[in-house]
Design an enzyme around this catalytic site. Structure first.
Site, PDB file in Angstrom:
ATOM      1  N   CYS A   1      -2.171  -7.173   6.149  1.00 57.99           N
ATOM      2  CA  CYS A   1      -1.633  -8.456   5.671  1.00 57.99           C
ATOM      3  C   CYS A   1      -0.638  -9.175   6.570  1.00 57.99           C
ATOM      4  O   CYS A   1      -0.793 -10.377   6.789  1.00 57.99           O
ATOM      5  CB  CYS A   1      -1.070  -8.287   4.269  1.00 57.99           C
ATOM      6  SG  CYS A   1      -2.433  -8.034   3.109  1.00 57.99           S
TER       7      CYS A   1
ATOM      8  N   LYS B   1       3.923 -16.814  -1.332  1.00 61.84           N
ATOM      9  CA  LYS B   1       3.284 -15.593  -0.820  1.00 61.84           C
ATOM     10  C   LYS B   1       3.327 -15.549   0.709  1.00 61.84           C
ATOM     11  O   LYS B   1       3.771 -14.571   1.312  1.00 61.84           O
ATOM     12  CB  LYS B   1       1.833 -15.514  -1.319  1.00 61.84           C
ATOM     13  CG  LYS B   1       1.016 -14.392  -0.719  1.00 61.84           C
ATOM     14  CD  LYS B   1       1.548 -13.017  -1.096  1.00 61.84           C
ATOM     15  CE  LYS B   1       0.932 -11.914  -0.258  1.00 61.84           C
ATOM     16  NZ  LYS B   1       1.493 -10.609  -0.528  1.00 61.84           N
TER      17      LYS B   1
ATOM     18  N   GLU C   1       0.855  -1.180   0.000  1.00 67.95           N
ATOM     19  CA  GLU C   1       0.000   0.000   0.000  1.00 67.95           C
ATOM     20  C   GLU C   1       0.895   1.236   0.000  1.00 67.95           C
ATOM     21  O   GLU C   1       1.953   1.245   0.610  1.00 67.95           O
ATOM     22  CB  GLU C   1      -0.914   0.005   1.234  1.00 67.95           C
ATOM     23  CG  GLU C   1      -1.941  -1.102   1.154  1.00 67.95           C
ATOM     24  CD  GLU C   1      -2.870  -1.176   2.356  1.00 67.95           C
ATOM     25  OE1 GLU C   1      -2.989  -0.191   3.097  1.00 67.95           O
ATOM     26  OE2 GLU C   1      -3.479  -2.236   2.545  1.00 67.95           O
TER      27      GLU C   1
ATOM     28  N   GLY D   1      10.900  -0.545  15.684  1.00 68.18           N
ATOM     29  CA  GLY D   1       9.768   0.342  15.945  1.00 68.18           C
ATOM     30  C   GLY D   1       8.792  -0.295  16.903  1.00 68.18           C
ATOM     31  O   GLY D   1       9.145  -1.225  17.654  1.00 68.18           O
TER      32      GLY D   1
HETATM   33  N1  LIG Z   1      -3.769  -4.698   0.616  1.00 68.75           N
HETATM   34  C1  LIG Z   1      -2.612  -5.143   0.162  1.00 68.75           C
HETATM   35  O1  LIG Z   1      -1.622  -4.417   0.155  1.00 68.75           O
HETATM   36  C2  LIG Z   1      -2.482  -6.543  -0.361  1.00 68.75           C
HETATM   37  C3  LIG Z   1      -3.512  -7.480  -0.236  1.00 68.75           C
HETATM   38  N2  LIG Z   1      -3.339  -8.758  -0.708  1.00 68.75           N
HETATM   39  C4  LIG Z   1      -4.424  -9.728  -0.627  1.00 68.75           C
HETATM   40  O2  LIG Z   1      -5.392  -9.415  -1.638  1.00 68.75           O
HETATM   41  C5  LIG Z   1      -6.726  -9.677  -1.163  1.00 68.75           C
HETATM   42  C6  LIG Z   1      -7.541  -8.406  -1.230  1.00 68.75           C
HETATM   43  O3  LIG Z   1      -6.963  -7.475  -0.355  1.00 68.75           O
HETATM   44  P1  LIG Z   1      -7.408  -5.927  -0.367  1.00 68.75           P
HETATM   45  O4  LIG Z   1      -7.527  -5.473  -1.762  1.00 68.75           O
HETATM   46  O5  LIG Z   1      -6.517  -5.237   0.583  1.00 68.75           O
HETATM   47  O6  LIG Z   1      -8.863  -6.058   0.275  1.00 68.75           O
HETATM   48  P2  LIG Z   1      -9.990  -4.942   0.387  1.00 68.75           P
HETATM   49  O7  LIG Z   1     -10.752  -5.264   1.606  1.00 68.75           O
HETATM   50  O8  LIG Z   1      -9.411  -3.589   0.206  1.00 68.75           O
HETATM   51  O9  LIG Z   1     -10.900  -5.234  -0.904  1.00 68.75           O
HETATM   52  C7  LIG Z   1     -11.631  -6.404  -1.105  1.00 68.75           C
HETATM   53  C8  LIG Z   1     -12.863  -6.053  -1.915  1.00 68.75           C
HETATM   54  O10 LIG Z   1     -13.583  -7.233  -2.249  1.00 68.75           O
HETATM   55  C9  LIG Z   1     -14.968  -6.897  -2.294  1.00 68.75           C
HETATM   56  N3  LIG Z   1     -15.776  -8.121  -2.292  1.00 68.75           N
HETATM   57  C10 LIG Z   1     -16.104  -8.927  -1.260  1.00 68.75           C
HETATM   58  N4  LIG Z   1     -16.834  -9.960  -1.700  1.00 68.75           N
HETATM   59  C11 LIG Z   1     -16.958  -9.821  -3.035  1.00 68.75           C
HETATM   60  C12 LIG Z   1     -17.564 -10.583  -4.060  1.00 68.75           C
HETATM   61  N5  LIG Z   1     -18.185 -11.725  -3.798  1.00 68.75           N
HETATM   62  N6  LIG Z   1     -17.501 -10.144  -5.337  1.00 68.75           N
HETATM   63  C13 LIG Z   1     -16.871  -8.989  -5.621  1.00 68.75           C
HETATM   64  N7  LIG Z   1     -16.272  -8.209  -4.684  1.00 68.75           N
HETATM   65  C14 LIG Z   1     -16.308  -8.643  -3.423  1.00 68.75           C
HETATM   66  C15 LIG Z   1     -15.143  -5.992  -1.086  1.00 68.75           C
HETATM   67  O11 LIG Z   1     -16.328  -5.226  -1.180  1.00 68.75           O
HETATM   68  C16 LIG Z   1     -13.865  -5.147  -1.178  1.00 68.75           C
HETATM   69  O12 LIG Z   1     -14.071  -3.966  -1.925  1.00 68.75           O
HETATM   70  C17 LIG Z   1      -6.546 -10.244   0.254  1.00 68.75           C
HETATM   71  O13 LIG Z   1      -6.508 -11.630   0.159  1.00 68.75           O
HETATM   72  C18 LIG Z   1      -5.182  -9.715   0.682  1.00 68.75           C
HETATM   73  O14 LIG Z   1      -4.563 -10.539   1.627  1.00 68.75           O
HETATM   74  C19 LIG Z   1      -2.201  -9.156  -1.342  1.00 68.75           C
HETATM   75  C20 LIG Z   1      -1.168  -8.272  -1.511  1.00 68.75           C
HETATM   76  C21 LIG Z   1      -1.219  -6.890  -1.041  1.00 68.75           C
HETATM   77  O1  LIG Z   2       0.499  -9.032   1.407  1.00 67.59           O
HETATM   78  C1  LIG Z   2       0.388  -7.840   1.526  1.00 67.59           C
HETATM   79  O2  LIG Z   2      -0.660  -7.247   1.748  1.00 67.59           O
HETATM   80  C2  LIG Z   2       1.570  -6.933   1.443  1.00 67.59           C
HETATM   81  O3  LIG Z   2       2.085  -6.761   2.801  1.00 67.59           O
HETATM   82  C3  LIG Z   2       3.201  -5.875   2.901  1.00 67.59           C
HETATM   83  O4  LIG Z   2       2.860  -4.570   2.447  1.00 67.59           O
HETATM   84  P1  LIG Z   2       2.103  -3.485   3.366  1.00 67.59           P
HETATM   85  O5  LIG Z   2       1.248  -4.199   4.352  1.00 67.59           O
HETATM   86  O6  LIG Z   2       1.500  -2.514   2.420  1.00 67.59           O
HETATM   87  O7  LIG Z   2       3.180  -2.697   4.203  1.00 67.59           O
HETATM   88  P2  LIG Z   2       4.758  -2.763   4.471  1.00 67.59           P
HETATM   89  O8  LIG Z   2       5.406  -1.608   3.830  1.00 67.59           O
HETATM   90  O9  LIG Z   2       5.313  -4.100   4.196  1.00 67.59           O
HETATM   91  O10 LIG Z   2       4.764  -2.518   6.057  1.00 67.59           O
HETATM   92  C4  LIG Z   2       4.108  -3.423   6.926  1.00 67.59           C
HETATM   93  C5  LIG Z   2       4.345  -3.025   8.365  1.00 67.59           C
HETATM   94  O11 LIG Z   2       5.689  -3.283   8.745  1.00 67.59           O
HETATM   95  C6  LIG Z   2       6.234  -2.152   9.426  1.00 67.59           C
HETATM   96  N1  LIG Z   2       7.688  -2.119   9.175  1.00 67.59           N
HETATM   97  C7  LIG Z   2       8.183  -2.202   7.931  1.00 67.59           C
HETATM   98  C8  LIG Z   2       9.535  -2.204   7.705  1.00 67.59           C
HETATM   99  C9  LIG Z   2      10.422  -2.098   8.789  1.00 67.59           C
HETATM  100  O12 LIG Z   2      11.666  -2.102   8.652  1.00 67.59           O
HETATM  101  N2  LIG Z   2       9.896  -2.008  10.034  1.00 67.59           N
HETATM  102  C10 LIG Z   2       8.552  -2.021  10.274  1.00 67.59           C
HETATM  103  O13 LIG Z   2       8.115  -1.948  11.440  1.00 67.59           O
HETATM  104  C11 LIG Z   2       5.486  -0.970   8.832  1.00 67.59           C
HETATM  105  O14 LIG Z   2       5.537   0.140   9.715  1.00 67.59           O
HETATM  106  C12 LIG Z   2       4.098  -1.549   8.686  1.00 67.59           C
HETATM  107  O15 LIG Z   2       3.397  -1.435   9.898  1.00 67.59           O
HETATM  108  C13 LIG Z   2       4.327  -6.402   2.000  1.00 67.59           C
HETATM  109  O16 LIG Z   2       5.422  -5.491   2.046  1.00 67.59           O
HETATM  110  C14 LIG Z   2       3.850  -6.581   0.559  1.00 67.59           C
HETATM  111  O17 LIG Z   2       4.881  -7.146  -0.240  1.00 67.59           O
HETATM  112  C15 LIG Z   2       2.639  -7.513   0.552  1.00 67.59           C
HETATM  113  O18 LIG Z   2       2.123  -7.655  -0.759  1.00 67.59           O
END
Ligand SMILES: NC(=O)C1=CN([C@@H]2O[C@H](COP(=O)(O)OP(=O)(O)OC[C@H]3O[C@@H](n4cnc5c(N)ncnc54)[C@H](O)[C@@H]3O)[C@@H](O)[C@H]2O)C=CC1
Ligand SMILES: O=C(O)[C@H]1O[C@H](OP(=O)(O)OP(=O)(O)OC[C@H]2O[C@@H](n3ccc(=O)[nH]c3=O)[C@H](O)[C@@H]2O)[C@H](O)[C@@H](O)[C@@H]1O
Length: 431
Positions: free
Chosen positions: A260, A204, A155, A253
């Site tokens: 995640c 992952k 993010e 920290g």
């Molecule tokens: N947020 C991140 O940085 C990352 C997230 N992920 C993974 O990706 C997945 C999604 O994460 P986010 O995007 O953060 O979640 P999010 O909570 O931001 O978005 C999920 C969306 O799915 C929608 N939804 C729920 N049920 C549905 C359905 N049946 N059909 C269509 N839409 C539906 C919800 O309304 C919501 O807008 C999770 O498994 C997460 O672990 C992986 C890498 C990075």
């Molecule tokens: O699966 C996911 O959702 C994602 O989770 C993390 O991404 P994100 O949660 O966006 O944030 P990060 O930048 O990884 O930070 C995670 C947490 O670790 C903390 N952090 C990070 C780095 C560090 O050195 N120390 C530390 O305390 C940050 O403050 C934060 O609270 C991973 O970095 C992504 O590669 C992955 O796709």
């Protein structure tokens, strides 16, 4: 041919815009009609710097569109990405409700052979469940493939990460389906791995668990360094210069948060328990993370002439990290709860994140400016390292405070200059 993205949260919206940027027409669908309405008006339901103009560009050109009807969405597409949420159940396992619902809709409405791509983070074996959920809803046997394609974006830099990833992982037992998916990523240059669905999922979870462990490693070590009078920042720097260790994710920290790391670590531990295989290192990484904010707060309290009880504390930053408004599992929330338990009066500032109503109802106030939050504070606690806090005029702000304690939960401020200005500065093992 257009691709369908189901779920337009952080991952879905980024994926849709990424494919539009690659010239592949994309359609977003979300079960939350409010999100779709927002997106169609050119507004992002998430905070990602620089992404809104790109959304507007692709909406205007028609490369990107958003629909509210699952039947219409699925009928028109033969490639569907599942980007729905997989939050934690109370036992730590991944909640697959949204994955099941989306799969059943695919089964019910698909019209032609379909490639189903799971981008959501899901446990080992979910590809088989998805196949089952789709098949059960089919009224006629239309062929489909289910391929794993885990996402690694962060993010705050979501689109950059998606367009320039370190790797693309595809998990499939069907090479033709794997190559069909990879052809969509043809314009992206990076290592591309085709592996089994199980290994793709494990890559992952293992990546997130490793990064979480790296943070907990340095956080636990910071406790010893503190006792020995060693600056953890110098240790992290010195360690990180070894390329086998690397400088990233070695910042001490108040612990990791976000939607995640905590959730995925718990899900991996749940999988391990179900397989009767303990993961003691990862278990302890999670444990260290749970106690880290509490330990920091206890140490800081001992630096003050008396406890936090009745004291006014300004908390700077509540988002789980900078450049996001996301509060999910933010360590700041642990700090706020603990300060409440200690009967402190709390004033909060964050450039983006909004204090949950629950905390407001308990008397915590959020202010629009750092200056307002600092007014009359006996102590300042920094929970999120927003650049604003480093750049703030700490000299001009000093008269606003009642006390001079600055507790830096991210080792983000300049200890030397704050000390010169007369603040009593304590970070995480800063010496
Ligand atoms: N947020 C991140 O940085 C990352 C997230 N992920 C993974 O990706 C997945 C999604 O994460 P986010 O995007 O953060 O979640 P999010 O909570 O931001 O978005 C999920 C969306 O799915 C929608 N939804 C729920 N049920 C549905 C359905 N049946 N059909 C269509 N839409 C539906 C919800 O309304 C919501 O807008 C999770 O498994 C997460 O672990 C992986 C890498 C990075
Ligand atoms: O699966 C996911 O959702 C994602 O989770 C993390 O991404 P994100 O949660 O966006 O944030 P990060 O930048 O990884 O930070 C995670 C947490 O670790 C903390 N952090 C990070 C780095 C560090 O050195 N120390 C530390 O305390 C940050 O403050 C934060 O609270 C991973 O970095 C992504 O590669 C992955 O796709």
């Amino acid at each position: 041919m257009s691709i369908l993205i189901m779920g337009t949260g952080y991952v879905g919206i980024t994926t849709a815009i990424m494919f539009a940027e690659l010239g592949i027409p994309s359609t977003g669908f979300d079960s939350n009609a409010g999100k779709i309405a927002m997106l169609n008006q050119g507004h992002l339901p998430i905070y990602e710097p620089g992404m809104e103009p790109i959304l507007a560009k692709h909406l205007a050109s028609g490369t990107l569109r958003f629909v509210q009807d699952e039947e219409e969405a699925i009928r028109e597409h033969q490639t569907v990405f599942l980007c729905v949420g997989t939050p934690s159940n109370s036992d730590g396992s991944a909640n697959l409700h949204a994955i099941k619902q989306a799969s059943e809709w695919i089964g019910k409405y698909m019209q032609a052979e379909t490639l189903v791509v799971i981008k959501s983070t899901v446990p080992v074996g979910v590809n088989e469940k998805v196949s089952e959920w789709i098949s059960r809803k089919q009224t006629s046997p239309i062929p489909f493939d289910v391929v794993m394609n885990p996402e690694f974006l962060r993010e705050g830099s979501a689109l950059e990460d998606a367009l320039a990833p370190d790797r693309i992982v595809v998990g499939s037992d069907n090479m033709e389906a794997a190559w069909r998916l990879l052809s969509l990523y043809a314009a992206i240059e990076c290592p591309k791995i085709i592996t089994t669905p199980k290994a793709a999922v494990m890559i992952k979870y293992a990546s997130n668990a490793f990064l979480a462990t790296k943070i907990s490693f340095v956080n636990e070590l910071s406790g010893l360094c503190d006792r020995l009078g060693i600056d953890i920042e110098e240790v992290s720097h010195g360690m990180g210069l070894d390329p086998r260790i690397g400088t990233k994710f070695l910042r001490a920290g108040i612990g990791y948060g976000g939607s995640c790391f905590p959730k995925d670590v718990d899900a991996l531990l749940h999988t391990a328990a179900a397989s009767r295989q303990r993961l003691t290192i990862i278990e302890n990484a999670a444990k260290v993370n749970r106690i880290q904010p509490l330990q920091a707060l206890d140490k800081w309290e001992l630096k003050m002439p008396s406890t936090f009880s009745g004291k006014t504390v300004a908390v700077l930053g509540i988002a789980f990290k900078p450049i996001t408004d996301d509060l999910r599992e933010a360590p700041s929330l642990v700090i706020l709860s603990e300060l409440l338990a200690k009967q402190a009066k709390i004033r909060v500032h964050d450039p983006l994140a909004v204090l949950p109503a629950h905390f407001r109802s308990l008397g915590i106030m959020q202010y629009d400016s750092i200056e307002e939050a600092l007014q009359g504070a006996d102590a300042v606690i920094l929970c999120t390292e927003w650049p604003e806090y480093r750049q703030a005029d700490w000299q001009a702000m000093k008269p606003l405070l009642n006390g001079n304690f600055v507790f830096d939960g991210r080792n983000a401020l300049d200890k030397q200059s704050l000390t010169t200005l007369g603040y009593e500065y304590y970070g995480i093992s800063r010496h």
